[in-house]
Design a protein around this motif. Sequence first.
Motif, PDB file in Angstrom:
ATOM      1  N   ALA A  47       0.817  -1.206   0.000  1.00 32.93           N
ATOM      2  CA  ALA A  47       0.000   0.000   0.000  1.00 32.93           C
ATOM      3  C   ALA A  47       0.857   1.264   0.000  1.00 32.93           C
ATOM      4  CB  ALA A  47      -0.927  -0.004   1.212  1.00 32.93           C
ATOM      5  N   ALA A  48       1.963   1.247   0.746  1.00 36.39           N
ATOM      6  CA  ALA A  48       2.833   2.426   0.811  1.00 36.39           C
ATOM      7  C   ALA A  48       3.407   2.752  -0.562  1.00 36.39           C
ATOM      8  CB  ALA A  48       3.959   2.186   1.822  1.00 36.39           C
ATOM      9  N   PHE A  49       3.893   1.752  -1.266  1.00 28.08           N
ATOM     10  CA  PHE A  49       4.436   1.995  -2.607  1.00 28.08           C
ATOM     11  C   PHE A  49       3.321   2.246  -3.624  1.00 28.08           C
ATOM     12  CE2 PHE A  49       8.194   0.379  -0.604  1.00 28.08           C
ATOM     13  CZ  PHE A  49       9.247   0.980  -1.277  1.00 28.08           C
ATOM     14  N   GLY A  50       2.150   1.670  -3.366  1.00 29.75           N
ATOM     15  CA  GLY A  50       1.014   1.946  -4.252  1.00 29.75           C
ATOM     16  C   GLY A  50       0.585   3.394  -4.194  1.00 29.75           C
ATOM     17  N   SER A  51       0.853   4.071  -3.064  1.00 28.49           N
ATOM     18  CA  SER A  51       0.467   5.476  -2.928  1.00 28.49           C
ATOM     19  C   SER A  51       1.243   6.378  -3.882  1.00 28.49           C
ATOM     20  CB  SER A  51       0.680   5.939  -1.482  1.00 28.49           C
ATOM     21  OG  SER A  51       2.066   5.968  -1.156  1.00 28.49           O
ATOM     22  N   VAL A  52       2.376   5.878  -4.420  1.00 29.00           N
ATOM     23  CA  VAL A  52       3.146   6.675  -5.390  1.00 29.00           C
ATOM     24  C   VAL A  52       3.096   6.016  -6.781  1.00 29.00           C
ATOM     25  CG1 VAL A  52       4.673   7.659  -3.640  1.00 29.00           C
ATOM     26  CG2 VAL A  52       5.296   5.487  -4.750  1.00 29.00           C
ATOM     27  N   GLY A  53       2.139   5.103  -6.953  1.00 26.28           N
ATOM     28  CA  GLY A  53       1.933   4.510  -8.274  1.00 26.28           C
ATOM     29  C   GLY A  53       2.800   3.321  -8.597  1.00 26.28           C
ATOM     30  N   ILE A  54       3.457   2.746  -7.596  1.00 26.71           N
ATOM     31  CA  ILE A  54       4.290   1.566  -7.843  1.00 26.71           C
ATOM     32  C   ILE A  54       3.544   0.315  -7.389  1.00 26.71           C
ATOM     33  CG2 ILE A  54       6.450   0.386  -7.250  1.00 26.71           C
ATOM     34  CD1 ILE A  54       7.728   3.105  -6.891  1.00 26.71           C
ATOM     35  N   ASP A  55       3.349  -0.609  -8.308  1.00 26.91           N
ATOM     36  CA  ASP A  55       2.577  -1.815  -8.042  1.00 26.91           C
ATOM     37  C   ASP A  55       3.512  -2.951  -7.653  1.00 26.91           C
ATOM     38  OD1 ASP A  55       0.565  -3.640  -7.823  1.00 26.91           O
ATOM     39  OD2 ASP A  55       0.314  -3.946  -9.987  1.00 26.91           O
ATOM     40  N   LEU A  56       3.564  -3.241  -6.363  1.00 26.00           N
ATOM     41  CA  LEU A  56       4.416  -4.318  -5.861  1.00 26.00           C
ATOM     42  C   LEU A  56       3.638  -5.629  -5.760  1.00 26.00           C
ATOM     43  CD1 LEU A  56       6.404  -2.680  -2.915  1.00 26.00           C
ATOM     44  CD2 LEU A  56       7.220  -3.179  -5.224  1.00 26.00           C
ATOM     45  N   PRO A  57       4.335  -6.764  -5.760  1.00 27.95           N
ATOM     46  CA  PRO A  57       3.660  -8.042  -5.507  1.00 27.95           C
ATOM     47  C   PRO A  57       3.040  -8.026  -4.115  1.00 27.95           C
ATOM     48  CG  PRO A  57       5.858  -8.402  -6.415  1.00 27.95           C
ATOM     49  CD  PRO A  57       5.774  -6.957  -6.076  1.00 27.95           C
ATOM     50  N   ARG A  58       2.118  -8.955  -3.881  1.00 28.67           N
ATOM     51  CA  ARG A  58       1.369  -8.939  -2.628  1.00 28.67           C
ATOM     52  C   ARG A  58       2.117  -9.573  -1.455  1.00 28.67           C
ATOM     53  NH1 ARG A  58      -0.153  -8.821   1.607  1.00 28.67           N
ATOM     54  NH2 ARG A  58      -2.217  -9.098   2.520  1.00 28.67           N
ATOM     55  N   VAL A  59       2.955 -10.572  -1.694  1.00 26.35           N
ATOM     56  CA  VAL A  59       3.528 -11.341  -0.585  1.00 26.35           C
ATOM     57  C   VAL A  59       4.991 -11.007  -0.362  1.00 26.35           C
ATOM     58  CG1 VAL A  59       1.895 -13.235  -0.855  1.00 26.35           C
ATOM     59  CG2 VAL A  59       4.043 -13.263  -2.126  1.00 26.35           C
ATOM     60  N   SER A  60       5.463 -11.314   0.848  1.00 23.75           N
ATOM     61  CA  SER A  60       6.830 -10.982   1.259  1.00 23.75           C
ATOM     62  C   SER A  60       7.885 -11.611   0.361  1.00 23.75           C
ATOM     63  CB  SER A  60       7.059 -11.440   2.706  1.00 23.75           C
ATOM     64  OG  SER A  60       6.136 -10.854   3.573  1.00 23.75           O
ATOM     65  N   GLN A  61       7.690 -12.892   0.006  1.00 22.56           N
ATOM     66  CA  GLN A  61       8.681 -13.591  -0.812  1.00 22.56           C
ATOM     67  C   GLN A  61       8.946 -12.856  -2.120  1.00 22.56           C
ATOM     68  OE1 GLN A  61       6.061 -14.839   0.649  1.00 22.56           O
ATOM     69  NE2 GLN A  61       6.414 -16.901   1.500  1.00 22.56           N
ATOM     70  N   SER A  62       7.883 -12.381  -2.771  1.00 19.48           N
ATOM     71  CA  SER A  62       8.037 -11.684  -4.055  1.00 19.48           C
ATOM     72  C   SER A  62       8.560 -10.277  -3.871  1.00 19.48           C
ATOM     73  CB  SER A  62       6.690 -11.651  -4.790  1.00 19.48           C
ATOM     74  OG  SER A  62       6.229 -12.966  -5.046  1.00 19.48           O
ATOM     75  N   GLN A  63       8.149  -9.622  -2.808  1.00 17.13           N
ATOM     76  CA  GLN A  63       8.630  -8.255  -2.571  1.00 17.13           C
ATOM     77  C   GLN A  63      10.133  -8.224  -2.284  1.00 17.13           C
ATOM     78  OE1 GLN A  63       6.234  -6.530   0.535  1.00 17.13           O
ATOM     79  NE2 GLN A  63       4.361  -6.501  -0.721  1.00 17.13           N
ATOM     80  N   SER A  83      17.523  -9.227   7.301  1.00 16.00           N
ATOM     81  CA  SER A  83      18.468 -10.104   6.591  1.00 16.00           C
ATOM     82  C   SER A  83      19.042  -9.438   5.349  1.00 16.00           C
ATOM     83  CB  SER A  83      17.771 -11.419   6.194  1.00 16.00           C
ATOM     84  OG  SER A  83      17.220 -12.059   7.304  1.00 16.00           O
ATOM     85  N   GLY A  84      18.252  -8.556   4.734  1.00 14.30           N
ATOM     86  CA  GLY A  84      18.693  -7.910   3.512  1.00 14.30           C
ATOM     87  C   GLY A  84      17.751  -6.774   3.145  1.00 14.30           C
ATOM     88  N   ALA A  85      18.030  -6.148   2.000  1.00 12.44           N
ATOM     89  CA  ALA A  85      17.219  -5.024   1.557  1.00 12.44           C
ATOM     90  C   ALA A  85      17.163  -5.002   0.033  1.00 12.44           C
ATOM     91  CB  ALA A  85      17.774  -3.705   2.093  1.00 12.44           C
ATOM     92  N   VAL A  86      16.128  -4.391  -0.488  1.00  8.56           N
ATOM     93  CA  VAL A  86      15.959  -4.251  -1.934  1.00  8.56           C
ATOM     94  C   VAL A  86      15.490  -2.825  -2.205  1.00  8.56           C
ATOM     95  CG1 VAL A  86      13.566  -5.114  -1.894  1.00  8.56           C
ATOM     96  CG2 VAL A  86      14.900  -5.252  -3.997  1.00  8.56           C
ATOM     97  N   ARG A  87      16.033  -2.252  -3.275  1.00 10.58           N
ATOM     98  CA  ARG A  87      15.710  -0.848  -3.593  1.00 10.58           C
ATOM     99  C   ARG A  87      14.823  -0.811  -4.841  1.00 10.58           C
ATOM    100  NH1 ARG A  87      20.846   2.372  -3.251  1.00 10.58           N
ATOM    101  NH2 ARG A  87      20.348   2.021  -1.056  1.00 10.58           N
ATOM    102  N   VAL A  88      13.682  -0.165  -4.669  1.00 14.52           N
ATOM    103  CA  VAL A  88      12.711  -0.067  -5.762  1.00 14.52           C
ATOM    104  C   VAL A  88      12.716   1.335  -6.357  1.00 14.52           C
ATOM    105  CG1 VAL A  88      10.253  -0.240  -6.355  1.00 14.52           C
ATOM    106  CG2 VAL A  88      11.263  -1.849  -4.717  1.00 14.52           C
ATOM    107  N   LEU A  89      12.899   2.355  -5.510  1.00 14.38           N
ATOM    108  CA  LEU A  89      12.852   3.757  -5.967  1.00 14.38           C
ATOM    109  C   LEU A  89      14.208   4.198  -6.518  1.00 14.38           C
ATOM    110  CD1 LEU A  89      10.780   5.195  -2.993  1.00 14.38           C
ATOM    111  CD2 LEU A  89       9.958   4.596  -5.265  1.00 14.38           C
TER     112      LEU A  89
END
Length: 281
Positions: free
Chosen positions: A200-216, A275-281
Amino acid sequence: MSHTAHIPSHRKPRQSASKTALRAGVAGGVLSTIAVAGAAGPAQAEPVTQTIEMPTITAGLSTSVAASAQATQAVALDLETQAHEDAAAETASKAAKKAKAEAVRKAEAKKKAEAAAEAKAEAAERASRSTERTTLSASSGSSDSSSSSSAASSSSSSSSSNATGSAASVIAFAQSQVGDAYVSGGTGPNSWDCSGLVQAAFGSVGIDLPRVSQSQSTAGTQVSLDNLQPGDILYWGGAGSAYHVGIYVGGGQFVGAQNSSTGVVQQSLDYDPPSGAVRVL
């Protein structure tokens, strides 16, 4: 002697008194008999038998009977048709009610199954997180803890105050949900699970993320924990098999929907090192 003595007389000779009386008596007797008969009443009349011919009424009767029979048959056919239609309508109504009841039953069963699956997934997620933490602690020891603390300290120079653009909007959305309840499968607006909040947080700026933790956990570019930027997605577990996610807000802190006990919180990375991080923006 007179000269007329020998001329016969034209007059009838007188009857003697005795004869006259006799005739009178006979006549009187006859008259009396007639009078008695008349007084006795009229003579009995013989019965009269008369045959009256009735007019023939069969003319046109067969036509009327045929028309009446045809009308009766038509009425019977209409009644039979109406009966069939009523029966069909009743059958259809019963079938519709049965189908509706079955659909409601299936929907309720599906809802219960989904609730059970969510509860099971939440329990599994908690168990996995506990196991993962135990494994990480056992394998890394105190040196890993020191490394994590150093990473948190080095990241403390970055804070949400210097986030800009989309990252600032994502962080602002996440921080505005702090205090909301944690519900497995929750996607807002007042209750969330970890991946629902991040999506939802990323959806607020128009970014459509997968629904589950594994995919995110594989939705962007993998970054090191010592090179975090506000707006990065933090994950717990392995990339592609993460069991928990949150959003790094800078200053060594993150926002995440942790569990049903704490709800959505903003905590230090020391509270629960990722454990780790991923950058989308």
